[in-house]
Design a protein around this motif. Structure first.
Motif, PDB file in Angstrom:
ATOM      1  N   ALA A 297     115.184 -28.480 -33.648  1.00 24.13           N
ATOM      2  CA  ALA A 297     116.378 -27.661 -33.869  1.00 24.13           C
ATOM      3  C   ALA A 297     117.630 -28.536 -33.892  1.00 24.13           C
ATOM      4  O   ALA A 297     118.535 -28.328 -34.714  1.00 24.13           O
ATOM      5  CB  ALA A 297     116.490 -26.594 -32.776  1.00 24.13           C
ATOM      6  N   PHE A 298     117.683 -29.522 -33.009  1.00 27.86           N
ATOM      7  CA  PHE A 298     118.842 -30.429 -32.989  1.00 27.86           C
ATOM      8  C   PHE A 298     118.932 -31.246 -34.272  1.00 27.86           C
ATOM      9  O   PHE A 298     120.008 -31.365 -34.874  1.00 27.86           O
ATOM     10  CB  PHE A 298     118.749 -31.352 -31.775  1.00 27.86           C
ATOM     11  N   THR A 299     117.812 -31.824 -34.696  1.00 28.43           N
ATOM     12  CA  THR A 299     117.852 -32.667 -35.893  1.00 28.43           C
ATOM     13  C   THR A 299     118.201 -31.849 -37.135  1.00 28.43           C
ATOM     14  O   THR A 299     118.894 -32.341 -38.027  1.00 28.43           O
ATOM     15  CB  THR A 299     116.511 -33.395 -36.100  1.00 28.43           C
ATOM     16  N   GLU A 300     117.752 -30.602 -37.190  1.00 26.29           N
ATOM     17  CA  GLU A 300     118.097 -29.750 -38.317  1.00 26.29           C
ATOM     18  C   GLU A 300     119.587 -29.413 -38.319  1.00 26.29           C
ATOM     19  O   GLU A 300     120.243 -29.420 -39.359  1.00 26.29           O
ATOM     20  CB  GLU A 300     117.265 -28.470 -38.289  1.00 26.29           C
ATOM     21  N   THR A 301     120.126 -29.114 -37.147  1.00 30.46           N
ATOM     22  CA  THR A 301     121.561 -28.851 -37.052  1.00 30.46           C
ATOM     23  C   THR A 301     122.356 -30.083 -37.438  1.00 30.46           C
ATOM     24  O   THR A 301     123.373 -29.991 -38.143  1.00 30.46           O
ATOM     25  CB  THR A 301     121.926 -28.399 -35.629  1.00 30.46           C
ATOM     26  N   ALA A 302     121.906 -31.250 -36.978  1.00 25.45           N
ATOM     27  CA  ALA A 302     122.592 -32.495 -37.329  1.00 25.45           C
ATOM     28  C   ALA A 302     122.547 -32.730 -38.832  1.00 25.45           C
ATOM     29  O   ALA A 302     123.551 -33.134 -39.444  1.00 25.45           O
ATOM     30  CB  ALA A 302     121.950 -33.661 -36.575  1.00 25.45           C
ATOM     31  N   ARG A 303     121.390 -32.467 -39.447  1.00 23.00           N
ATOM     32  CA  ARG A 303     121.261 -32.662 -40.895  1.00 23.00           C
ATOM     33  C   ARG A 303     122.242 -31.771 -41.640  1.00 23.00           C
ATOM     34  O   ARG A 303     122.928 -32.215 -42.574  1.00 23.00           O
ATOM     35  CB  ARG A 303     119.820 -32.377 -41.332  1.00 23.00           C
ATOM     36  N   ARG A 304     122.325 -30.521 -41.228  1.00 24.95           N
ATOM     37  CA  ARG A 304     123.256 -29.600 -41.896  1.00 24.95           C
ATOM     38  C   ARG A 304     124.706 -30.013 -41.683  1.00 24.95           C
ATOM     39  O   ARG A 304     125.568 -29.735 -42.520  1.00 24.95           O
ATOM     40  CB  ARG A 304     123.027 -28.170 -41.386  1.00 24.95           C
ATOM     41  N   ALA A 305     124.967 -30.689 -40.564  1.00 28.63           N
ATOM     42  CA  ALA A 305     126.323 -31.152 -40.283  1.00 28.63           C
ATOM     43  C   ALA A 305     126.640 -32.477 -40.960  1.00 28.63           C
ATOM     44  O   ALA A 305     127.763 -32.972 -40.851  1.00 28.63           O
ATOM     45  CB  ALA A 305     126.520 -31.284 -38.772  1.00 28.63           C
ATOM     46  N   GLY A 306     125.653 -33.054 -41.622  1.00 29.69           N
ATOM     47  CA  GLY A 306     125.880 -34.301 -42.332  1.00 29.69           C
ATOM     48  C   GLY A 306     125.637 -35.551 -41.517  1.00 29.69           C
ATOM     49  O   GLY A 306     126.056 -36.645 -41.917  1.00 29.69           O
ATOM     50  N   GLN A 307     124.949 -35.407 -40.385  1.00 26.59           N
ATOM     51  CA  GLN A 307     124.645 -36.576 -39.557  1.00 26.59           C
ATOM     52  C   GLN A 307     123.146 -36.827 -39.556  1.00 26.59           C
ATOM     53  O   GLN A 307     122.378 -36.024 -39.023  1.00 26.59           O
ATOM     54  CB  GLN A 307     125.123 -36.392 -38.115  1.00 26.59           C
ATOM     55  N   PRO A 308     122.712 -37.943 -40.116  1.00 25.41           N
ATOM     56  CA  PRO A 308     121.278 -38.256 -40.050  1.00 25.41           C
ATOM     57  C   PRO A 308     120.871 -38.630 -38.636  1.00 25.41           C
ATOM     58  O   PRO A 308     121.604 -39.327 -37.920  1.00 25.41           O
ATOM     59  CB  PRO A 308     121.138 -39.450 -41.009  1.00 25.41           C
ATOM     60  N   VAL A 309     119.727 -38.148 -38.226  1.00 26.51           N
ATOM     61  CA  VAL A 309     119.155 -38.495 -36.922  1.00 26.51           C
ATOM     62  C   VAL A 309     117.790 -39.109 -37.161  1.00 26.51           C
ATOM     63  O   VAL A 309     116.965 -38.543 -37.891  1.00 26.51           O
ATOM     64  CB  VAL A 309     119.022 -37.249 -36.019  1.00 26.51           C
ATOM     65  N   ARG A 310     117.566 -40.250 -36.590  1.00 26.42           N
ATOM     66  CA  ARG A 310     116.256 -40.902 -36.700  1.00 26.42           C
ATOM     67  C   ARG A 310     115.291 -40.186 -35.758  1.00 26.42           C
ATOM     68  O   ARG A 310     115.484 -40.186 -34.540  1.00 26.42           O
ATOM     69  CB  ARG A 310     116.380 -42.375 -36.336  1.00 26.42           C
ATOM     70  N   ALA A 311     114.278 -39.544 -36.294  1.00 21.11           N
ATOM     71  CA  ALA A 311     113.332 -38.759 -35.508  1.00 21.11           C
ATOM     72  C   ALA A 311     111.978 -39.438 -35.516  1.00 21.11           C
ATOM     73  O   ALA A 311     111.388 -39.660 -36.576  1.00 21.11           O
ATOM     74  CB  ALA A 311     113.214 -37.345 -36.070  1.00 21.11           C
TER      75      ALA A 311
END
Length: 349
Positions: A297-311
């Motif tokens: 859920a966090f990584t998806e929210t980050a993606r929508r906000a324009g921040q890539p997260v290395r998962a």
């Protein structure tokens, strides 16, 4: 220091990781898709594996730190420093600067769980060439004697301490003449400590009138969060760690919902995006303590906000192997920390 398990040679950890971790990282990095994630209704086999993983970690003897310092006046406002073995032998002699890992333990913000259970992992990271600062912070009080778990967290003291530690501990390390490279400070945390690391990296996103607000991103080069309580809405829906998030925010007390609902956007890392701070999440696919849905859920929210997260998702891995130096997963964790330290340098401190 004698008794440390998992010691490696003292090559610079970022160079060491570049040699041995590149292939592993490429294979394990993923979008953390929700398929095959362990949910709250775990199988009996998964529960048995989790119990064994937990017993392995908590069966390890605590490792004494090389230095202890206070970052405040409260008894819990202390930090343990673990040094690379060569620096310990030199009794504090100046050496090549090493990345500083600010490490936050988990335990659902509850008082019985302190930094000691993370000490073997801290010593392992020191063996990989990092200077590690393992932070204690104020947590919830004891249980009420009715068999229920202790309360989770203390508002606002828990967040006060996390903020103070990030602001203060690097300077303490420098004052102790530890061989730290303050351009390579990495925030690392496990479970509730993963929340601490993510939240500390996002304080500049808080409202300007918030007491924890920073005018600019913190002087760190990145975050590596391990099975973090990263999305409070999802964690509350799943009742993670016996409703720890609701307790932390005091939202479990009748009548408090209306009064304390404003705490959620101040404390939830998923509500404080984007941060522009390089972020990686390492998650066990069979974690039933903080299920992978929370990190997803966090990584998806980050993606929508324009921040890539290395998962990075580790198959057949639960909650505790990520910080157990006898488990294979910690090598991936150490490589991820080194990856952040290698690829980003901070010049703001």
């Amino acid at each position: 220091m004698a008794g440390r398990a998992g010691r490696a040679d003292q090559a610079d950890p970022v160079d060491q990781a570049d040699r041995v971790g590149q292939a592993d990282r490429a294979a394990q990095a993923s979008s953390a898709a929700p398929a095959d994630q362990a949910g709250p209704a775990a199988s009996a086999e998964t529960e048995t594996e989790t119990e064994a993983e937990e017993a392995s970690l908590f069966g390890l003897a605590p490792v004494s730190p090389d230095r202890v310092a206070a970052y405040g006046d409260h008894r819990d406002q202390v930090v343990d420093f673990y040094l690379p073995e060569a620096e310990t032998a030199a009794a504090g002699a100046a050496g090549a600067p090493a990345p500083l890992v600010l490490l936050f333990h988990g335990g659902a913000w509850r008082a019985p769980y302190d930094r000691r259970h993370l000490s073997p992992f801290a010593a392992y990271l020191a063996g990989r060439g990092f200077v590690v600062a393992s932070v204690e912070y104020r947590r919830g009080g004891p249980d009420g004697g009715d068999g229920s778990p202790p309360r989770a967290g203390r508002w606002p003291e828990t967040l006060d301490d996390i903020a103070a530690a990030v602001d203060t501990v690097p300077g303490l390390a420098r004052g102790l003449a530890l061989p730290v490279d303050l351009a390579r400070v990495v925030l690392v945390g496990h479970s509730a400590g993963g929340h601490a690391a993510l939240w500390a990296a996002a304080r500049h996103v808080l409202p300007p009138d918030c007491p924890w607000h920073l005018p600019s991103p913190p002087p760190v080069c990145g975050v590596v969060a391990l099975a973090p309580i990263a999305d409070f809405t999802t964690a509350r829906e799943l009742r993670v760690c016996s409703d720890a998030v609701s307790q932390f925010l005091d939202l479990d007390i009748p009548g408090n919902q209306a009064h304390h609902q404003d705490r959620l956007p101040l404390a939830d890392p998923a509500a404080l995006l984007p941060t522009a701070v390089p972020t990686a999440i390492v998650q066990g696919a069979t974690d039933i303590d903080v299920p992978p849905q929370v990190a997803y859920a966090f990584t998806e929210t980050a993606r929508r906000a324009g921040q890539p997260v290395r998962a990075v998702r580790l198959a057949s891995t639960g909650h505790f192997p990520l910080i157990d130096p006898t488990a294979a997963a910690v090598r991936t964790v150490a490589d991820e920390i080194a990856h952040v330290a290698r690829n980003t340098r901070n010049t703001r401190r």
